[in-house]
Scaffold this motif. Structure first.
Motif, PDB file in Angstrom:
ATOM      1  N   UNK A  33     -46.276 -85.888  50.825  1.00 25.60           N
ATOM      2  CA  UNK A  33     -46.340 -86.224  52.237  1.00 25.60           C
ATOM      3  C   UNK A  33     -46.655 -84.946  52.998  1.00 25.60           C
ATOM      4  N   UNK A  34     -47.377 -85.089  54.082  1.00 29.64           N
ATOM      5  CA  UNK A  34     -47.809 -83.948  54.889  1.00 29.64           C
ATOM      6  C   UNK A  34     -47.716 -84.338  56.347  1.00 29.64           C
ATOM      7  N   UNK A  35     -47.607 -83.350  57.217  1.00 32.60           N
ATOM      8  CA  UNK A  35     -47.467 -83.683  58.630  1.00 32.60           C
ATOM      9  C   UNK A  35     -47.759 -82.488  59.504  1.00 32.60           C
ATOM     10  N   UNK A  36     -47.976 -82.791  60.778  1.00 31.81           N
ATOM     11  CA  UNK A  36     -48.126 -81.788  61.825  1.00 31.81           C
ATOM     12  C   UNK A  36     -46.982 -81.955  62.819  1.00 31.81           C
ATOM     13  N   UNK A  49     -47.872 -86.257  63.699  1.00 30.87           N
ATOM     14  CA  UNK A  49     -48.673 -87.097  62.822  1.00 30.87           C
ATOM     15  C   UNK A  49     -48.340 -86.753  61.379  1.00 30.87           C
ATOM     16  N   UNK A  50     -48.239 -87.765  60.536  1.00 29.36           N
ATOM     17  CA  UNK A  50     -47.906 -87.539  59.145  1.00 29.36           C
ATOM     18  C   UNK A  50     -48.573 -88.536  58.222  1.00 29.36           C
ATOM     19  N   UNK A  51     -48.671 -88.149  56.966  1.00 28.70           N
ATOM     20  CA  UNK A  51     -49.205 -89.027  55.922  1.00 28.70           C
ATOM     21  C   UNK A  51     -48.171 -89.070  54.805  1.00 28.70           C
ATOM     22  N   UNK A  52     -47.729 -90.259  54.421  1.00 24.86           N
ATOM     23  CA  UNK A  52     -46.712 -90.331  53.377  1.00 24.86           C
ATOM     24  C   UNK A  52     -47.376 -90.295  51.992  1.00 24.86           C
ATOM     25  N   UNK A  53     -46.539 -90.376  50.954  1.00 24.74           N
ATOM     26  CA  UNK A  53     -47.016 -90.220  49.579  1.00 24.74           C
ATOM     27  C   UNK A  53     -47.985 -91.328  49.181  1.00 24.74           C
ATOM     28  N   UNK A  54     -47.923 -92.452  49.875  1.00 29.12           N
ATOM     29  CA  UNK A  54     -48.823 -93.565  49.573  1.00 29.12           C
ATOM     30  C   UNK A  54     -50.091 -93.537  50.412  1.00 29.12           C
ATOM     31  N   UNK A  55     -50.193 -92.552  51.308  1.00 29.98           N
ATOM     32  CA  UNK A  55     -51.390 -92.430  52.130  1.00 29.98           C
ATOM     33  C   UNK A  55     -51.306 -93.106  53.483  1.00 29.98           C
ATOM     34  N   UNK A  56     -50.154 -93.628  53.832  1.00 32.63           N
ATOM     35  CA  UNK A  56     -49.981 -94.282  55.123  1.00 32.63           C
ATOM     36  C   UNK A  56     -49.787 -93.237  56.211  1.00 32.63           C
ATOM     37  N   UNK A  97     -45.603 -79.527  54.378  1.00 34.25           N
ATOM     38  CA  UNK A  97     -45.927 -80.310  53.183  1.00 34.25           C
ATOM     39  C   UNK A  97     -44.696 -80.406  52.281  1.00 34.25           C
ATOM     40  N   UNK A  98     -44.702 -81.416  51.433  1.00 37.09           N
ATOM     41  CA  UNK A  98     -43.662 -81.674  50.435  1.00 37.09           C
ATOM     42  C   UNK A  98     -42.371 -82.209  51.008  1.00 37.09           C
ATOM     43  N   UNK A  99     -42.166 -83.497  50.850  1.00 36.95           N
ATOM     44  CA  UNK A  99     -40.879 -84.090  51.179  1.00 36.95           C
ATOM     45  C   UNK A  99     -40.319 -84.653  49.874  1.00 36.95           C
ATOM     46  N   UNK A 100     -39.441 -83.913  49.213  1.00 40.05           N
ATOM     47  CA  UNK A 100     -39.041 -84.210  47.844  1.00 40.05           C
ATOM     48  C   UNK A 100     -38.095 -85.387  47.654  1.00 40.05           C
TER      49      UNK A 100
END
Length: 126
Positions: A33-36, A49-56, A97-100
């Motif tokens: 997951x990544x985000x600003x 804004x963020x994108x989770x591990x599945x791309x959402x 980046x990286x939400x474990x």
């Protein structure tokens, strides 16, 4: 050592646009997951804004329709396209980046993230 480096900040007039970039090294963001975020106080950061591990993708209400987050897995980088900028968008912008956590996460929640960049300043004048 993981490095996260933001770039693309600057000064712009209200109504203008900027594109922020975030280059990540020593960590593969493909399944991350990544985000600003934007700093609100010295310690508090607002998820934009963020994108989770599945791309959402998820956006804060304040930026919906104006900001777009994208991820380039080949370049191991993410971007934030910002349009219709307003003075209230002024601030230091951070890439994370990286939400474990093995559980579903709120990608706009800063404590979820492991790695952060040093930030890039965005200033919008009226």
């Amino acid at each position: 050592e993981v490095q996260v480096v933001e770039s693309g900040g600057g000064s712009v007039q209200a109504g203008g646009s900027l594109r922020l970039s975030c280059a990540v090294s020593e960590y593969d963001i493909r399944s991350s997951c990544v985000a600003w975020f934007r700093a609100i106080t010295f310690e508090e950061r607002l998820g934009l804004a963020g994108i989770d591990k599945d791309g959402t993708t998820t956006y804060a209400d304040s930026v919906k329709g104006r900001f777009t987050i994208t991820k380039d897995n080949a370049k191991n980088a993410l971007y934030l396209e910002m349009n219709s900028l307003a003075p209230e968008d002024t601030g230091m912008y951070y890439c994370a980046v990286d939400c474990p956590s093995p559980f579903p996460v709120n990608v706009l929640d800063s404590p979820e993230y492991t790695y952060w960049g040093q930030g890039t300043q965005v200033t919008v004048s009226s």
